[in-house]
Design a protein around this motif. Sequence first.
Motif, mmCIF file in Angstrom:
data_model
loop_
_atom_site.group_PDB
_atom_site.id
_atom_site.type_symbol
_atom_site.label_atom_id
_atom_site.label_comp_id
_atom_site.label_asym_id
_atom_site.label_seq_id
_atom_site.Cartn_x
_atom_site.Cartn_y
_atom_site.Cartn_z
ATOM 1 N N VAL A 115 0.840 -1.213 0.000
ATOM 2 C CA VAL A 115 0.000 0.000 0.000
ATOM 3 C C VAL A 115 0.866 1.250 0.000
ATOM 4 C CG1 VAL A 115 -1.661 1.344 1.369
ATOM 5 C CG2 VAL A 115 -1.958 -1.133 1.144
ATOM 6 N N ILE B 76 -7.175 1.640 6.483
ATOM 7 C CA ILE B 76 -7.054 0.205 6.222
ATOM 8 C C ILE B 76 -6.563 -0.497 7.479
ATOM 9 C CG2 ILE B 76 -5.778 -1.541 4.917
ATOM 10 C CD1 ILE B 76 -5.788 0.394 2.536
ATOM 11 N N GLN C 8 -7.212 -0.818 -1.524
ATOM 12 C CA GLN C 8 -7.191 0.570 -1.989
ATOM 13 C C GLN C 8 -8.424 0.885 -2.832
ATOM 14 O OE1 GLN C 8 -3.086 0.099 -3.496
ATOM 15 N NE2 GLN C 8 -2.561 1.967 -2.369
ATOM 16 N N ASN C 9 -8.870 -0.065 -3.629
ATOM 17 C CA ASN C 9 -10.114 0.144 -4.379
ATOM 18 C C ASN C 9 -11.286 0.360 -3.428
ATOM 19 O OD1 ASN C 9 -8.815 -0.230 -6.826
ATOM 20 N ND2 ASN C 9 -9.378 -2.395 -7.016
ATOM 21 N N GLN D 185 -11.201 1.432 -0.398
ATOM 22 C CA GLN D 185 -11.068 2.698 0.304
ATOM 23 C C GLN D 185 -11.445 3.872 -0.586
ATOM 24 O OE1 GLN D 185 -10.677 3.387 3.360
ATOM 25 N NE2 GLN D 185 -10.445 5.599 3.130
ATOM 26 N N GLN D 186 -10.971 3.861 -1.821
ATOM 27 C CA GLN D 186 -11.272 4.962 -2.736
ATOM 28 C C GLN D 186 -12.759 5.063 -3.034
ATOM 29 O OE1 GLN D 186 -8.712 4.099 -6.069
ATOM 30 N NE2 GLN D 186 -6.842 4.634 -4.948
#
Length: 697
Positions: free
Chosen positions: A458, A544, A622-623, A625-626
Amino acid sequence: MQRVSEGDLSGYGTAQAIKELKGQIPGSAPKWSVVDAARTGATAYDSLGDLASALGLQAPQQAGTTSAPAPAPASTASASSTSATTTPARPPRPAPKPKPAKLTSAEQQPGSAAVRQQVPSTPATAPHTQSHAPATAHATAPPAPATVPAAVPAEERMPGVAEQVSVEDFAANSAQARDELEAERAAPRSYLRRRAASRLNDSVFQQMAGSVKLNNKAQLLPHLIDQLYSCLEWTGRAPIAVFTHEAQGKGDLMLGVKTADALRENFPRTEANKNDIALLTAEAAHSKQPGVFEDSGHPFTVLDGATPAAPRLDSGKAPTHAIVAPQLAATKNFQKSVGAWGGTVSSMTEYSKKESLPPGAHGTGYTTGLGAGEVGITFDAGLRAYKQHQDSIEGEENKRAARLEKLQALKSKDLLTSLFPEDQERAAKEYAAAATSRLYFAYSNKSAMRFALTVAEVENGNDNDVHVVQSSPTRMPELDATVKRDLAGLGVGKVRLVEVSSQKPAPTVTVQDTGGAGKTMHWITTDRVPHDDMLTLIKASEPIVMTTGNQSTSEALSAGKTIMYESIGMEQSKAFRQSLYAGAGVGPADIESIAAVSRDYDRRGTRGPGQPEFKAAAAALQNMQQEDRMGAFSDRASATKDLGRWIGGQHLRDFLMKTELASELRRREEQLTSEYRKADAYKGFVDHLLGLPAAEE
């Protein structure tokens, strides 16, 4: 020190805030959990006096006199005490709103600091000579109140103060409670009170209305209706027993404790009923985990043996309700025998564990969890308030600064030393103010290395050092040549390994070079984290996180964190992982990428996950979270899958259905059922409930 002039109580510990409130308002009884939620919540206060006013605290009044809350002392904070470091600017916080004289359902904001004082001020105990009037179809006016002495409020016990009650005293209290409850049911409106902290508002009503479909209406709508009753409190007697046991340790027992906590939200403690909601457990469980009960804040009774039966009580003198939480092989004897009490019996399994009642067991079984047909998970009010506060802050840099300020509440000296080897107070403030600071947290079982390597992916491309704090029963393994090579390729030059062990007098620190150049990663593992510190780390860390088990996942979801769930191989664990990610709308490919680094996929003699799997898992997180998948799911699930709200509301409804209010309540429920797609129908039902307490007329 409290920064009163800035409207921020976070500098106060909960115990200190309670002490100051009691000092300012002699005779008041602030509840630990309410002050803690308000102190750490989204609303700012200019003084302790404002907080006391919002909590409804006041000194007991003498006959013929009136009193006002004592004024808060002026702030003594000076400019010279302010840190020289610069914290990223944040949007101004709204001033606290005055508490309305009468709360409608729409005005009961989630996480509101206008929370109730947890002790009834005027409940009465009905005399045993009172006649029982026949039930009427419509309860349009309160019955004439009886002339009886008011119950004496009792202060809620703080965590760490609980009483062990003998089986004989438990039986005697249950018999007394049953007798008094029968009289109280003849005048139910006199024992009802609005619950200001119910967190039912227009947003929740919209979420509820949107969640009910034709294919789930029969199953889901009754569950939602039960939750709506949580807007009320019953201040009379409440003989309810919660039997809890364990197979996997503390986590199992905490379901029982949280069940009792949820009941107390709708059946607040008075001097008369302080022992009514009681924990029961086996001698084997108590001897293994005594602290769970001693810190629970609830009276508890220890039954002899490893798999005890229910105490023998006459049906008219036993608790009206018995709850088994969780249902396990060790609870079978209790479940088979508790039916002799003649009351309502229910059992709850662990999250997503599909299991029927044992043969010969009494009552109704429920499955907890987030999936279809499951009755929910526990949500933490303080963490929900934290999530809403984070949502209100503009810009990730400002959000991070606000998160990292929470580290100042960390109590463990070993953890503070591990994070900041020198001058912890100054270093913590500087760390919070630095835009490059990165702190990750995990509650893992045996996957500490896997989470740390996922975090390295990350953070790939960033030059800043990274701290990874993990609560794990196993120490971090030494870095082998493959791990060092992979880390060097991700721009990590050194790894500082810190082990905090309850068996060692001080943390153990080693530093290993990867052979590359770049940032330092600080991997800190500890075998024990006090619960308050765990909540602090959840609040302070990056979005995260890794969790395993029921409690840590519930708390991370309450906070809106993006969760890397460590499934540990059991079918129920896999099912819960699927319901968590599917409920959040995570795509199948991303779910598979996260599952690929789980121990579910491990096979003896085969290679475990490597850098390709960690890279894919990092991309999936990350996907999520975004796209704010978990944050949005936190809002939806807390509206429709709040286990605590369902437990309290369901039992309060059951109490009312044995009173003269039942006919009208059923008619209102039928009306809501016919208009289940309209948010206003849920609001209208709650408005009707809020009009029931006699004191609100």
